[in-house]
Write a protein that holds these residues in place. Structure first.
Motif, PDB file in Angstrom:
ATOM      1  N   TYR A 295       0.838  -1.192   0.000  1.00  0.00           N
ATOM      2  CA  TYR A 295       0.000   0.000   0.000  1.00  0.00           C
ATOM      3  C   TYR A 295       0.875   1.244   0.000  1.00  0.00           C
ATOM      4  CZ  TYR A 295      -4.038  -2.866   1.407  1.00  0.00           C
ATOM      5  OH  TYR A 295      -5.037  -3.802   1.457  1.00  0.00           O
ATOM      6  N   MET A 296       0.439   2.272  -0.708  1.00  0.00           N
ATOM      7  CA  MET A 296       1.029   3.603  -0.581  1.00  0.00           C
ATOM      8  C   MET A 296      -0.008   4.477   0.117  1.00  0.00           C
ATOM      9  SD  MET A 296       2.986   4.230  -4.226  1.00  0.00           S
ATOM     10  CE  MET A 296       1.498   4.055  -5.225  1.00  0.00           C
ATOM     11  N   PHE A 297       0.468   5.312   1.045  1.00  0.00           N
ATOM     12  CA  PHE A 297      -0.432   6.168   1.793  1.00  0.00           C
ATOM     13  C   PHE A 297      -0.112   7.635   1.520  1.00  0.00           C
ATOM     14  CE2 PHE A 297      -0.541   2.190   4.064  1.00  0.00           C
ATOM     15  CZ  PHE A 297      -1.872   2.053   4.420  1.00  0.00           C
ATOM     16  N   LEU A 298      -1.135   8.435   1.386  1.00  0.00           N
ATOM     17  CA  LEU A 298      -0.972   9.867   1.156  1.00  0.00           C
ATOM     18  C   LEU A 298      -0.762  10.566   2.494  1.00  0.00           C
ATOM     19  CD1 LEU A 298      -3.825  10.478  -1.445  1.00  0.00           C
ATOM     20  CD2 LEU A 298      -1.412  10.034  -1.889  1.00  0.00           C
ATOM     21  N   ASP A 299       0.273  11.348   2.581  1.00  0.00           N
ATOM     22  CA  ASP A 299       0.584  12.106   3.794  1.00  0.00           C
ATOM     23  C   ASP A 299       0.567  13.590   3.448  1.00  0.00           C
ATOM     24  OD1 ASP A 299       1.619  13.302   6.070  1.00  0.00           O
ATOM     25  OD2 ASP A 299       3.001  11.648   6.462  1.00  0.00           O
ATOM     26  N   ARG A 300      -0.404  14.306   3.967  1.00  0.00           N
ATOM     27  CA  ARG A 300      -0.558  15.718   3.633  1.00  0.00           C
ATOM     28  C   ARG A 300       0.414  16.619   4.396  1.00  0.00           C
ATOM     29  NH1 ARG A 300      -4.601  16.013   0.201  1.00  0.00           N
ATOM     30  NH2 ARG A 300      -6.286  14.471   0.285  1.00  0.00           N
ATOM     31  N   SER A 301       1.319  16.011   5.174  1.00  0.00           N
ATOM     32  CA  SER A 301       2.367  16.802   5.828  1.00  0.00           C
ATOM     33  C   SER A 301       3.406  17.277   4.815  1.00  0.00           C
ATOM     34  CB  SER A 301       3.066  15.972   6.908  1.00  0.00           C
ATOM     35  OG  SER A 301       2.151  15.503   7.853  1.00  0.00           O
ATOM     36  N   PHE A 302       3.396  16.677   3.624  1.00  0.00           N
ATOM     37  CA  PHE A 302       4.378  16.987   2.592  1.00  0.00           C
ATOM     38  C   PHE A 302       3.673  17.459   1.322  1.00  0.00           C
ATOM     39  CE2 PHE A 302       5.758  13.522   5.270  1.00  0.00           C
ATOM     40  CZ  PHE A 302       6.993  13.957   5.720  1.00  0.00           C
ATOM     41  N   LYS A 303       4.389  18.274   0.554  1.00  0.00           N
ATOM     42  CA  LYS A 303       3.864  18.717  -0.733  1.00  0.00           C
ATOM     43  C   LYS A 303       5.020  18.771  -1.731  1.00  0.00           C
ATOM     44  CE  LYS A 303       0.410  21.463  -0.887  1.00  0.00           C
ATOM     45  NZ  LYS A 303      -0.519  22.616  -0.816  1.00  0.00           N
ATOM     46  N   VAL A 304       4.779  18.280  -2.934  1.00  0.00           N
ATOM     47  CA  VAL A 304       5.813  18.227  -3.970  1.00  0.00           C
ATOM     48  C   VAL A 304       5.544  19.309  -5.009  1.00  0.00           C
ATOM     49  CG1 VAL A 304       6.882  16.818  -5.754  1.00  0.00           C
ATOM     50  CG2 VAL A 304       6.123  15.752  -3.608  1.00  0.00           C
ATOM     51  N   TYR A 305       6.608  20.076  -5.338  1.00  0.00           N
ATOM     52  CA  TYR A 305       6.515  21.149  -6.333  1.00  0.00           C
ATOM     53  C   TYR A 305       7.450  20.846  -7.491  1.00  0.00           C
ATOM     54  CZ  TYR A 305       4.303  23.816  -2.569  1.00  0.00           C
ATOM     55  OH  TYR A 305       3.460  24.236  -1.569  1.00  0.00           O
ATOM     56  N   GLU A 306       7.065  21.296  -8.675  1.00  0.00           N
ATOM     57  CA  GLU A 306       7.898  21.064  -9.852  1.00  0.00           C
ATOM     58  C   GLU A 306       9.171  21.898  -9.824  1.00  0.00           C
ATOM     59  OE1 GLU A 306       5.971  21.280 -13.595  1.00  0.00           O
ATOM     60  OE2 GLU A 306       4.278  20.037 -13.008  1.00  0.00           O
ATOM     61  N   SER A 307       9.116  23.077  -9.213  1.00  0.00           N
ATOM     62  CA  SER A 307      10.309  23.924  -9.138  1.00  0.00           C
ATOM     63  C   SER A 307      10.229  24.782  -7.876  1.00  0.00           C
ATOM     64  CB  SER A 307      10.430  24.815 -10.378  1.00  0.00           C
ATOM     65  OG  SER A 307       9.373  25.754 -10.412  1.00  0.00           O
TER      66      SER A 307
ATOM     67  N   ARG B  48      10.305  27.964  -7.571  1.00  0.00           N
ATOM     68  CA  ARG B  48       9.493  29.171  -7.706  1.00  0.00           C
ATOM     69  C   ARG B  48       8.006  28.911  -7.464  1.00  0.00           C
ATOM     70  NH1 ARG B  48      11.131  28.028 -12.981  1.00  0.00           N
ATOM     71  NH2 ARG B  48       9.438  27.344 -14.381  1.00  0.00           N
ATOM     72  N   ASN B  49       7.628  27.629  -7.465  1.00  0.00           N
ATOM     73  CA  ASN B  49       6.221  27.296  -7.218  1.00  0.00           C
ATOM     74  C   ASN B  49       5.888  27.116  -5.736  1.00  0.00           C
ATOM     75  OD1 ASN B  49       6.667  25.346 -10.089  1.00  0.00           O
ATOM     76  ND2 ASN B  49       5.356  27.145 -10.050  1.00  0.00           N
ATOM     77  N   VAL B  50       6.912  27.110  -4.897  1.00  0.00           N
ATOM     78  CA  VAL B  50       6.697  26.849  -3.468  1.00  0.00           C
ATOM     79  C   VAL B  50       5.881  27.978  -2.849  1.00  0.00           C
ATOM     80  CG1 VAL B  50       7.820  26.556  -1.227  1.00  0.00           C
ATOM     81  CG2 VAL B  50       8.807  25.494  -3.276  1.00  0.00           C
ATOM     82  N   VAL B  51       4.897  27.598  -2.035  1.00  0.00           N
ATOM     83  CA  VAL B  51       4.063  28.570  -1.319  1.00  0.00           C
ATOM     84  C   VAL B  51       4.612  28.698   0.092  1.00  0.00           C
ATOM     85  CG1 VAL B  51       1.736  29.131  -0.538  1.00  0.00           C
ATOM     86  CG2 VAL B  51       2.083  27.880  -2.696  1.00  0.00           C
ATOM     87  N   PRO B  52       5.260  29.825   0.441  1.00  0.00           N
ATOM     88  CA  PRO B  52       5.927  29.967   1.746  1.00  0.00           C
ATOM     89  C   PRO B  52       4.964  29.851   2.927  1.00  0.00           C
ATOM     90  CG  PRO B  52       6.624  31.682   0.224  1.00  0.00           C
ATOM     91  CD  PRO B  52       5.474  30.985  -0.414  1.00  0.00           C
ATOM     92  N   GLN B  53       3.727  30.311   2.772  1.00  0.00           N
ATOM     93  CA  GLN B  53       2.785  30.307   3.886  1.00  0.00           C
ATOM     94  C   GLN B  53       2.189  28.922   4.145  1.00  0.00           C
ATOM     95  OE1 GLN B  53       2.591  32.542   1.348  1.00  0.00           O
ATOM     96  NE2 GLN B  53       3.428  34.335   2.409  1.00  0.00           N
ATOM     97  N   ASP B  54       2.403  28.002   3.219  1.00  0.00           N
ATOM     98  CA  ASP B  54       1.847  26.655   3.380  1.00  0.00           C
ATOM     99  C   ASP B  54       2.537  25.948   4.547  1.00  0.00           C
ATOM    100  OD1 ASP B  54       0.860  24.096   3.081  1.00  0.00           O
ATOM    101  OD2 ASP B  54       0.797  24.264   0.902  1.00  0.00           O
ATOM    102  N   LEU B  55       1.762  25.260   5.387  1.00  0.00           N
ATOM    103  CA  LEU B  55       2.319  24.586   6.558  1.00  0.00           C
ATOM    104  C   LEU B  55       2.940  23.226   6.235  1.00  0.00           C
ATOM    105  CD1 LEU B  55      -0.474  25.345   9.204  1.00  0.00           C
ATOM    106  CD2 LEU B  55       1.731  26.501   8.880  1.00  0.00           C
TER     107      LEU B  55
END
Length: 239
Positions: free
Chosen positions: A61-73, A75-82
């Motif tokens: 099984y693979m489980f989704l963990d919303r503690s992490f977020k993947v960005y393509e680059s 410059r796409n990172v959202v600084p305010q995101d927890l």
């Protein structure tokens, strides 16, 4: 490979894993099961997820963990995101694959904490081909046909069993001592079930070595704190 060989190979695969329709049906069944378990945010993967269902296959099984977020680059990172950001790195990787790197070094320490805390138990059901015979009683004793073990004491016990069946007495006792070390650790909090499993494994090991009094003591100790969720009391009643 010529057309005749290809056809023979296809027939062979159909005999081993099922026809194309059967495999597709299994795959759809896995997808539906994942949808039905939406609260777990899981994805069935591996050979079972592909509908192959080999006899030797385990369940992945693979489980989704919303503690992490993947960005393509970056410059796409959202600084305010927890969430903890990862950046995709596709250089020098195979097609359809990517490496993930942390966006900020300060996250290396949250990551280490998560690695420490995220230790999943090992789960067997009554159909398992890999559960040791010495533990089969736990599966049949447990009403739902599923049993869960803490990974560290289980690894120690598995090593004990390997050397026991190879008649390597000194190594048997070495891994039994390792089990006893885990028995003496913290008995409460997150180590409660780890300690419980260590006592049951140690009891079985002592019983196999003919040290009946020590085995009985371990099962008594386990039965005191198991809330009747383990085989300790049943094993004790058989003495």
């Amino acid at each position: 490979m010529d057309k005749k060989q290809s056809l023979n190979f296809y027939k062979f695969l159909c005999q081993k894993i099922g026809s194309e329709v059967v495999v597709k049906t299994r795959r759809i069944h896995s997808i539906i099961s994942d949808i039905g378990a939406a609260e777990q945010k899981r994805i069935t993967s591996g050979s079972n997820g592909e509908g192959l269902n080999f006899k030797s296959s385990d369940i992945d099984y693979m489980f989704l963990d919303r503690s992490f977020k993947v960005y393509e680059s970056e410059r796409n990172v959202v600084p305010q995101d927890l969430s903890i950001p990862f950046i995709m790195d596709t250089e020098d990787t195979q097609p359809c694959f990517t490496r993930l790197r942390l966006f900020d070094d300060k996250f290396y320490r949250i990551i280490n904490v998560l690695k420490t805390l995220t230790v999943q138990n090992i789960i067997f059901d009554w159909q398992s081909f890999v559960i040791p015979p010495e533990l089969q009683l736990d599966v049949t004793w447990n009403g739902n046909g599923v049993v869960s073990y803490a990974p560290v004491p289980f690894a120690y016990f598995l090593k004990f069993l390997c050397h026991y069946h190879l008649h390597e007495e000194s190594l048997c006792k070495h891994w039994l001592r390792k089990l006893m070390t885990s028995v003496r650790r913290c008995k409460w909090g997150i180590r409660l079930f780890s300690t419980l499993h260590s006592k049951i494994f140690a009891g079985i090991a002592y019983q196999m070595l003919g040290e009946v009094d020590k085995a009985r003591f371990m099962f008594v100790e386990a039965s005191i704190s198991d809330f009747n969720v383990s085989s300790a009391r049943y094993r004790l009643s058989n003495f």
